[in-house]
Enzyme design. Structure first.
Site, PDB file in Angstrom:
ATOM      1  N   HIS A  22       0.867  -1.185   0.000  1.00 52.10           N
ATOM      2  CA  HIS A  22       0.000   0.000   0.000  1.00 52.10           C
ATOM      3  C   HIS A  22       0.896   1.226   0.000  1.00 52.10           C
ATOM      4  CE1 HIS A  22      -3.955   1.926   1.655  1.00 52.10           C
ATOM      5  NE2 HIS A  22      -3.214   2.843   1.040  1.00 52.10           N
ATOM      6  N   HIS A  24       1.331   4.813  -2.368  1.00 51.76           N
ATOM      7  CA  HIS A  24       0.991   5.706  -3.481  1.00 51.76           C
ATOM      8  C   HIS A  24       2.276   6.394  -3.920  1.00 51.76           C
ATOM      9  CE1 HIS A  24      -3.378   5.376  -2.724  1.00 51.76           C
ATOM     10  NE2 HIS A  24      -2.998   5.244  -1.456  1.00 51.76           N
ATOM     11  N   HIS A 202      -9.537   0.872  -1.685  1.00 47.56           N
ATOM     12  CA  HIS A 202      -9.573   1.495  -0.364  1.00 47.56           C
ATOM     13  C   HIS A 202     -11.010   1.396   0.152  1.00 47.56           C
ATOM     14  CE1 HIS A 202      -5.777   3.039  -1.674  1.00 47.56           C
ATOM     15  NE2 HIS A 202      -5.639   3.905  -0.683  1.00 47.56           N
ATOM     16  N   GLU A 205     -11.623   3.071   5.587  1.00 46.40           N
ATOM     17  CA  GLU A 205     -10.671   3.989   6.229  1.00 46.40           C
ATOM     18  C   GLU A 205     -11.494   5.068   6.925  1.00 46.40           C
ATOM     19  OE1 GLU A 205      -6.891   6.916   5.178  1.00 46.40           O
ATOM     20  OE2 GLU A 205      -8.250   6.313   3.577  1.00 46.40           O
ATOM     21  N   ASP A 283       1.649   3.963   2.912  1.00 45.80           N
ATOM     22  CA  ASP A 283       0.620   4.793   2.284  1.00 45.80           C
ATOM     23  C   ASP A 283       1.232   5.950   1.480  1.00 45.80           C
ATOM     24  OD1 ASP A 283      -1.901   5.620   1.569  1.00 45.80           O
ATOM     25  OD2 ASP A 283      -2.623   5.981   3.588  1.00 45.80           O
ATOM     26  N   ASP A 284       1.413   7.107   2.112  1.00 45.63           N
ATOM     27  CA  ASP A 284       1.999   8.290   1.469  1.00 45.63           C
ATOM     28  C   ASP A 284       3.130   8.792   2.369  1.00 45.63           C
ATOM     29  OD1 ASP A 284      -0.068   9.084  -0.842  1.00 45.63           O
ATOM     30  OD2 ASP A 284      -1.203   8.435   0.915  1.00 45.63           O
TER      31      ASP A 284
END
Length: 343
Positions: A22, A24, A202, A205, A283-284
């Site tokens: 996961h 991005h 997703h 969340e 994630d980011d």
């Protein structure tokens, strides 16, 4: 004593082989690279220093984050930019003993700005090939649809990507979750399935457990991204455990976006206790203050994860990947050998 235990866990995590499922790639754009690309491409950005960018990373929710995320992406224009972005991430991943990564990209973020699909995909593929050759990190590419846009835009994006579908492992669904249920994209996910693509989304969340049900039943996902709010639905938890559905959980992202108020309250220990197939991911990471090992370490310290739990999640990360069965077996054996050797 606690300091020694902490150092021991940190050292164990540092060498633990793992996959990241996961990530991005646009969310790995560090402020330093943002400024470098802005200068290279003559792009004006609304910040006058790296420090100003970092100061702006004070989010209260997903939308606040997305606003700055899209502003930062404006510096990405050429094949070289996307290659540099990808390779920078893989260097950080390799340092965290990531052996395999399955990276999301958001083509609509770029094509809507007039950047050609070829620039985006060919650049990312070049960075991925370089990472495998120079760093030994294998990878897969997952094309994500922006859920705040409409179904027609998703279909157009999938069609535009068709020349590269033999090098794209799957499709995903990201961006603003609330108000954009998975059902909105049922038909385009059906189309992706007929093209032989894996499907992830997703869900759960910020959105309710009902979105998780939709992702399972309407999108027929192979893997779930986040899934935290599944814990509110006991029957759903039992189903996820029975189906061994992989959840790509992102602790520091959850903290930064106020999905949890404190890491000590994170649901991962309970997820593991109930038999969920949990993985840890970043994630980011440029925006949320931590790459994958940071997520392992900070959560381990916050909730008291054991070596056995950490090892299980690393094994889950390979089992839940889109590697071949032979490659999965080899990587899981590598994790087990490491855990044995570490005592």
């Amino acid at each position: 004593m606690s300091i020694d235990i902490g150092a021991d866990i940190d050292a164990f995590i540092a060498g633990l082989p793992k996959a990241e499922l996961h990530l991005h790639i646009e969310g790995s754009l560090e402020p330093e690279l943002m400024f470098e690309l802005a200068r290279r491409n003559g792009v004006e950005i609304p910040f006058d220093s790296v420090e100003a960018v970092r100061a702006a990373y004070d989010f209260s929710n997903l939308q606040d984050f997305l606003d700055i995320y899209y502003a930062g992406a404006a510096v990405l224009l050429t094949r070289r930019d996307f290659e540099d972005l990808a390779f920078a991430y893989f260097q950080r991943a390799a340092a965290d003993t990531v052996r395999h990564a399955e990276i999301f990209f958001d083509p609509q973020t770029h094509t809507d700005r007039g950047v050609a699909m070829a620039e985006v995909i060919e650049g990312l593929l070049a960075g991925m090939a370089r990472a495998e050759a120079e760093l030994g990190v294998t990878s897969r590419l997952i094309l994500c649809f922006l859920r705040h846009l409409d179904e027609a835009a998703a279909f157009a994006t999938l069609e535009a990507a068709e020349p590269w579908l033999d090098r794209i492992a799957g499709v995903g669904l990201d961006s603003s979750e609330v108000g954009h249920p998975p059902s909105k994209f049922q038909r385009v996910f059906e189309r992706a399935g007929t093209l032989g693509l894996k499907r992830v989304a997703h869900a759960g969340e910020e959105g309710p457990p009902a979105y998780v049900h939709e992702a399972l039943d309407l999108l027929h996902i192979d893997r779930m991204d986040h899934g935290n709010r599944s814990m509110e639905d006991e029957a759903l938890v039992q189903r996820l455990a029975a189906e061994r559905m992989t959840l790509t959980v992102c602790p520091l992202s959850n903290l930064k976006l106020c999905v949890v108020d404190d890491l000590k309250d994170h649901p991962v220990p309970e997820m593991l206790r109930q038999g969920l197939h949990v993985t840890l991911n970043s994630d980011d990471p440029a925006y949320f203050g931590g790459y994958v090992n940071d997520n392992y370490r900070e959560l381990a310290h916050a909730v008291g994860l054991t070596r056995q739990q950490l090892t299980q999640m690393a094994k889950n990360s390979f089992e839940g990947s889109f590697l071949s069965e032979a490659d999965k077996t080899a990587r899981i054996a590598e994790v087990e050998a490491y855990a044995r050797a570490a005592g």
